[in-house]
Design a protein around this motif. Sequence first.
Motif, short mmCIF file in Angstrom:
data_model
loop_
_atom_site.label_atom_id
_atom_site.label_comp_id
_atom_site.label_asym_id
_atom_site.label_seq_id
_atom_site.Cartn_x
_atom_site.Cartn_y
_atom_site.Cartn_z
N SER A 10 0.73 -1.22 -0.20
CA SER A 10 -0.18 0.00 -0.02
C SER A 10 0.85 1.38 -0.04
N LEU A 11 1.90 1.14 0.90
CA LEU A 11 2.94 2.57 0.95
C LEU A 11 3.61 2.69 -0.29
N LEU A 12 4.24 1.50 -0.75
CA LEU A 12 4.88 1.62 -2.14
C LEU A 12 3.77 2.12 -3.24
N GLN A 13 2.58 1.57 -3.37
CA GLN A 13 1.70 2.13 -4.39
C GLN A 13 1.14 3.45 -4.13
N ASP A 14 1.24 3.79 -2.76
CA ASP A 14 0.92 5.20 -2.54
C ASP A 14 2.01 6.24 -3.01
N ILE A 15 3.27 6.05 -2.83
CA ILE A 15 4.18 6.88 -3.12
C ILE A 15 4.16 6.90 -4.60
N LEU A 16 4.05 5.83 -5.40
CA LEU A 16 4.11 5.94 -6.84
C LEU A 16 2.87 6.77 -7.48
N THR A 17 1.88 6.55 -6.87
CA THR A 17 0.58 7.17 -7.18
C THR A 17 1.09 8.64 -7.06
N ASN A 18 1.35 9.15 -5.80
CA ASN A 18 1.87 10.42 -5.61
C ASN A 18 2.62 11.16 -6.47
N HIS A 19 3.72 10.30 -6.94
CA HIS A 19 4.49 10.78 -8.09
C HIS A 19 4.06 10.99 -9.25
#
Length: 92
Positions: A10-19
Amino acid sequence: MPLTYHNQLSLLQDILTNHLDDCCGTVAECEQVERLVKSLMVNQDVQQAAKPLLEEIYRYGQEGKYTKGLEQHIHTNRQSLENWVEDMNTYF
């Protein structure tokens, strides 16, 4: 308390989505991407088919950490970011 497998994803996907959404980020986020991917790569719950995806994301984080133009790096990788976020939903 350590992050669970699902927390890491979830954290990895959140970071990539924010980028992807903001087209900006920080070196600390790129370092976090690297740490998350390293942890996921050794996790037994991760499908073997997802490993190439994780390797691509790791390279993205590593290149982002060392680039002088992080915003340009993110912009250059927008299509990949979009694909990775979508693919993560498939694998995980």
